[in-house]
Write a protein that holds these residues in place. Structure first.
Motif, PDB file in Angstrom:
ATOM      1  N   SER A   1      -6.853  -5.354  -5.311  1.00  0.00           N
ATOM      2  CA  SER A   1      -5.429  -5.355  -5.609  1.00  0.00           C
ATOM      3  C   SER A   1      -5.088  -6.391  -6.685  1.00  0.00           C
ATOM      4  CB  SER A   1      -4.595  -5.519  -4.326  1.00  0.00           C
ATOM      5  OG  SER A   1      -4.317  -6.855  -4.077  1.00  0.00           O
TER       6      SER A   1
ATOM      7  N   PRO B   1      -4.339   2.159  -1.983  1.00  0.00           N
ATOM      8  CA  PRO B   1      -3.577   2.246  -0.724  1.00  0.00           C
ATOM      9  C   PRO B   1      -4.463   2.284   0.513  1.00  0.00           C
ATOM     10  CG  PRO B   1      -3.221   4.204  -2.084  1.00  0.00           C
ATOM     11  CD  PRO B   1      -3.961   3.231  -2.918  1.00  0.00           C
TER      12      PRO B   1
ATOM     13  N   LEU C   1      -5.537  -1.403   1.003  1.00  0.00           N
ATOM     14  CA  LEU C   1      -4.478  -2.296   1.483  1.00  0.00           C
ATOM     15  C   LEU C   1      -4.161  -1.996   2.949  1.00  0.00           C
ATOM     16  CD1 LEU C   1      -2.216  -2.260  -1.690  1.00  0.00           C
ATOM     17  CD2 LEU C   1      -3.441  -4.232  -0.770  1.00  0.00           C
TER      18      LEU C   1
ATOM     19  N   ALA D   1      -2.213   4.808   2.711  1.00  0.00           N
ATOM     20  CA  ALA D   1      -2.086   3.456   3.288  1.00  0.00           C
ATOM     21  C   ALA D   1      -2.170   3.518   4.816  1.00  0.00           C
ATOM     22  CB  ALA D   1      -0.768   2.820   2.858  1.00  0.00           C
TER      23      ALA D   1
ATOM     24  N   GLY E   1       0.815  -1.210   0.000  1.00  0.00           N
ATOM     25  CA  GLY E   1       0.000   0.000   0.000  1.00  0.00           C
ATOM     26  C   GLY E   1       0.845   1.254   0.000  1.00  0.00           C
TER      27      GLY E   1
END
Ligand SMILES: [Zn+2]
Length: 247
Positions: free
Chosen positions: A123, A197, A200, A68, A60
């Motif tokens: 992702s 991001p 994640l 992230a 991320g």
């Protein structure tokens, strides 16, 4: 490597979901494991998931540091809120044939695992939007990452009387958002990439919570501190090695 098609992205993401069911496999050989075995298994799942969440946040950060980190805090906030809601709910919880506290605990773990899988699907889809090789690597990494998640779910369900097949099904269920999200993320990669991001980080925060609120305390109930520390650390090292060496 040439670009992948929608069909192969979906199939690969579906295979990562099916891999989650492998986490229930140890119980197929031994339905009534000893407490020491349960403690060690919880420690293995904790070490693997800790490394997996490290891998997620690291990925991320490559897309956007602050998004992230914000995502990880969002993940934490989400779980705290979900937990409060489940606690306050006056209706008796029923889940997979269990009732009361057991059902709440199982519902929370399966719920958290299912929600955090959405971003893992994104992702996969986004990574196939680049070249096929990256997508293939991310799918393989997520398939391996999913096995300890299935183990963590099965460790909550099977000792409480849920059948191995049912535990495997709930494990696969918790990863079904991966194929469902991979396809739109692949088709609309420019739309999804900026959100990745956050997602994640969110997934990493959620996994971290499971490690420290469930897996480690459960491991310590059934095994000594030394054994738990050794097994968690060794599993962590093994997972990091896998993530780095196969990149
Ligand atoms: Zn995960």
């Amino acid at each position: 490597m040439e670009a992948a098609g929608v069909g192969s992205v979906f199939l690969l993401a579906l295979l990562t979901a099916v891999a989650t069911g492998l986490g229930a496999l140890p119980f197929a050989f031994d339905k009534h494991p000893t407490r020491g075995w349960l403690g060690a298994s919880n420690a293995v799942a904790a070490g693997l998931m800790l490394a997996a969440s490290f891998g997620l946040i690291y990925e991320g950060v490559n897309y956007g540091v602050f998004r992230a980190l914000a995502g990880a805090l969002l993940g934490l906030g989400f779980i705290v809120a979900a937990r409060e809601l489940l606690r306050q709910d006056e209706h008796p919880a029923v889940f997979a044939g269990m009732g009361g506290l057991d059902a709440r605990k199982a519902l929370l773990i399966v719920g958290v695992m299912t929600v955090h899988s959405f971003t893992e699907g994104v992702s996969i889809g986004v990574s196939f939007g680049g070249d096929g090789a990256l997508g293939l690597f991310i799918s393989l990494a997520l398939a391996v990452h999913n096995v300890p998640e299935g183990l963590a779910i099965s460790l909550v369900l099977v000792p409480r009387g849920v059948s191995v097949v049912r535990a495997a099904w709930w494990s696969v269920f918790s990863s079904l958002p991966q194929p469902l999200m991979a396809v739109p993320a692949f088709l609309f990669v420019e739309l999804f990439r900026p959100l990745l991001p956050y997602g994640l980080g969110f997934a990493a925060g959620a996994m971290n919570w499971i490690v420290f609120s469930e897996l480690v305390p459960n491991a310590l109930e059934d095994a000594s501190r030394t054994l738990v520390a050794v097994v968690v650390t060794a599993s962590f090292v093994a997972m990091v090695a896998f993530q780095v060496l196969f990149r």
